[in-house]
Design a protein around this motif. Sequence first.
Motif, PDB file in Angstrom:
ATOM      1  N   SER A  70       0.823  -1.203   0.000  1.00  7.99           N
ATOM      2  CA  SER A  70       0.000   0.000   0.000  1.00  7.99           C
ATOM      3  C   SER A  70       0.860   1.256   0.000  1.00  7.99           C
ATOM      4  O   SER A  70       1.637   1.473   0.932  1.00  7.99           O
ATOM      5  N   VAL A  73      -0.200   3.326   3.102  1.00  8.13           N
ATOM      6  CA  VAL A  73       0.443   2.911   4.354  1.00  8.13           C
ATOM      7  C   VAL A  73       1.880   3.420   4.378  1.00  8.13           C
ATOM      8  O   VAL A  73       2.350   3.938   5.398  1.00  8.13           O
ATOM      9  N   ARG A 111      -2.666  -1.750   7.039  1.00 10.10           N
ATOM     10  CA  ARG A 111      -3.083  -2.341   5.753  1.00 10.10           C
ATOM     11  C   ARG A 111      -4.411  -3.068   5.900  1.00 10.10           C
ATOM     12  O   ARG A 111      -5.301  -2.959   5.033  1.00 10.10           O
TER      13      ARG A 111
END
Length: 117
Positions: A70, A73, A111
């Motif tokens: 991600s 993230v 996540r």
Amino acid sequence: MAKFESVEDYLNSLESPKHETLRAVIRAIETHFPEAEFKLAWNVPQVQIQGKYVFGMSAAKNHLSLAPWSEAVMADFAPRLAGYETTKGLIRIPVDWDVDQQLIADMISARMAELGI
């Protein structure tokens, strides 16, 4: 590059200390997320929870890579990752990294929240 049959095959192909460091990363994830499944995907170890990818890892010549799957993230964790070399999608850690279990757990939790699990 060899085609691996399992995460264990992948780990066993690595020299020390890469092998021990990635094994310690896996143990940290197992401790915090006993429901995690470790699978080989794209010929490297990946972590799934409820069938969704939440983390990945791999070994390179001079470093190890960790990936929360991600960009969001990675951006959210930028202050905590300031001491590491990063890209939009991964963190490069030393092959003999003293595993930061809390960082890994927090990134996987972020996540999971992003994925709604």
